[in-house]
Design an enzyme around this catalytic site. Structure first.
Site, PDB file in Angstrom:
ATOM      1  N   LYS A  99      -8.250   4.667   6.651  1.00 54.22           N
ATOM      2  CA  LYS A  99      -7.374   4.336   7.776  1.00 54.22           C
ATOM      3  C   LYS A  99      -5.964   4.873   7.557  1.00 54.22           C
ATOM      4  CE  LYS A  99      -8.377  -0.085   7.569  1.00 54.22           C
ATOM      5  NZ  LYS A  99      -9.497  -0.024   6.582  1.00 54.22           N
ATOM      6  N   THR A 100      -5.445   4.724   6.341  1.00 56.84           N
ATOM      7  CA  THR A 100      -4.110   5.255   6.049  1.00 56.84           C
ATOM      8  C   THR A 100      -4.105   6.774   6.150  1.00 56.84           C
ATOM      9  OG1 THR A 100      -3.623   3.379   4.601  1.00 56.84           O
ATOM     10  CG2 THR A 100      -2.264   5.342   4.348  1.00 56.84           C
TER      11      THR A 100
ATOM     12  N   ASP B 149       0.244  -1.102   8.350  1.00 61.79           N
ATOM     13  CA  ASP B 149      -0.986  -1.493   7.674  1.00 61.79           C
ATOM     14  C   ASP B 149      -1.110  -3.010   7.699  1.00 61.79           C
ATOM     15  OD1 ASP B 149      -3.329  -1.147   6.318  1.00 61.79           O
ATOM     16  OD2 ASP B 149      -2.403  -0.794   4.367  1.00 61.79           O
TER      17      ASP B 149
ATOM     18  N   THR C 273      -8.205  -4.722   8.531  1.00 60.93           N
ATOM     19  CA  THR C 273      -9.543  -4.953   7.980  1.00 60.93           C
ATOM     20  C   THR C 273     -10.182  -6.168   8.642  1.00 60.93           C
ATOM     21  OG1 THR C 273      -8.573  -6.276   6.191  1.00 60.93           O
ATOM     22  CG2 THR C 273      -8.959  -3.943   5.755  1.00 60.93           C
TER      23      THR C 273
ATOM     24  N   ARG D  17     -12.939   5.555  -1.275  1.00 62.98           N
ATOM     25  CA  ARG D  17     -12.011   5.173  -2.339  1.00 62.98           C
ATOM     26  C   ARG D  17     -12.763   4.875  -3.633  1.00 62.98           C
ATOM     27  NH1 ARG D  17      -8.418   0.952  -0.290  1.00 62.98           N
ATOM     28  NH2 ARG D  17      -6.929   2.645   0.120  1.00 62.98           N
TER      29      ARG D  17
END
Length: 354
Positions: free
Chosen positions: A75-76, A120, A169, A228
């Site tokens: 997302k980032t 975020d 999230t 990740r």
């Protein structure tokens, strides 16, 4: 440098999808810079490309964008890509950092026309700041309150047209008014193994790792569908390959390395197996509350709930019921035990791509 960093990290963070501060520099170097470089999320990429290209042709900022989905899926990275595709600057903050409306007002007043503001964990933004954000998103204006009590006055302040990109999230925790102000909402899904193999191949080139196709497949199959985690495992397998092998990451090397880091064939680590073991051996398979389960394994309940439980549920080993968590037949089988006749689920877990 990466080797030292990885050694210092707690072993239980290996399969956590949450960001680790020590990894920030490495993650930044691995981030894709353009939409064409972004692997996976094909539907989201296509939709986002249309949103951005349409806005650029009109010469106006695109609609505000909400990116939702589990941690570690990009997302980032997508927020930075949005700014890069628009040729705009990006300002980055987080919901917990915006405790007061004044914090948000100061940030909004410094934006230039066309800038991208990335928030975020937007579901954790404080209510006063959220209410100010409503007006900013709709009318590109904020009302700054000066003074207190009966003498307080509201001063309207125009701000430059901008695009807000919010990441969450937990989309269910967003208030309705905030969610409705986003023109485009994208839900990001977990990655398939073949997509993670592409992620790993790209990362290996950047990191200078001799990653063989079968090695990439082995790491991808244990990465919980999360880029990740895949990149983190790649760095740890690289260390093993350089120290105990010839530097090449093959299937055999990856298999041996991940055994050292306690990551099994289904992508479960020590804590995952401890949770299943406690549930099965101490509580007869459940049902049991999450707090009780966390105490049994000596962890915080938030760690069990946010790091372990989502994957165990997706892997078909844990079931949530109104009375608590229950081990499925697959969990008993994975621990080498015979499942009772009333254990829910199939005896064989269904994972990504299987």
């Amino acid at each position: 440098m990466d080797t030292d960093m990885d050694t210092e990290m707690d072993a239980d963070t290996t399969l956590s999808p949450l960001a680790v501060p020590e990894e920030r520099d490495v993650e930044s170097s691995l981030r894709p810079k353009r939409l064409s470089e972004f692997v996976g999320q094909a539907r989201v990429r296509e939709q986002l490309q249309l949103v951005l290209e349409g806005a650029m042709r009109r010469g106006s900022p695109p609609d505000h964008v909400l990116l939702s989905g589990p941690p570690g899926l990009g997302k980032t990275s997508l927020s930075m890509i949005i700014a890069a595709e628009l040729g705009s600057a990006i300002r980055i903050t987080s919901g917990p950092a915006l405790e007061r409306a004044g914090d948000l007002a100061a940030m909004l007043s410094n934006l230039l026309e066309g800038d991208v503001l990335f928030i975020d964990e937007i579901h954790r933004i404080a209510r006063p700041a959220e209410e100010m954000l409503y007006l900013a998103m709709e009318d590109f204006r904020v009302d700054v309150v000066v003074g207190k009590g009966p003498g307080a006055t509201s001063i309207p302040l125009d701000i430059a047209p901008f695009t807000l990109v919010g990441a969450t999230t937990r989309s269910g925790m967003l208030t309705g008014p905030l969610r409705d102000r986003f023109g485009f909402t994208a839900h990001m899904e977990f990655y398939e193994p073949h997509e993670l193999e592409q992620v790993l191949t790209r990362s290996a080139v950047i990191l200078g790792v001799d990653l063989r196709p079968d090695g990439a497949a082995e790491i991808a199959s244990r990465s919980r569908g999360t880029p990740r985690i895949a990149n983190r495992l790649l760095r740890r397998v690289r260390d093993y390959a350089e120290v105990r092998a010839n530097g090449a990451v093959t299937r055999e090397v990856a298999h041996s390395a991940l055994a050292v880091y306690d990551v099994d064939e289904l992508g479960l680590d020590r804590l995952d197996r401890a949770v299943l073991g406690a549930l099965v051996r101490s509580f007869g398979g459940g049902p049991v509350g999450i707090s009780t389960l966390a105490v049994a394994v000596g962890e915080e309940s938030t760690t069990v709930e946010e790091v372990c439980e989502p994957y165990l549920v997706r892997a078909g080993m844990l079931a949530r019921t109104p009375r608590g968590r229950v081990a499925t037949a697959a969990a008993w089988q994975h621990l080498g035990l015979r499942a009772p006749g009333d254990a829910p689920g199939q005896a064989t877990p269904t994972l990504f791509g299987e």
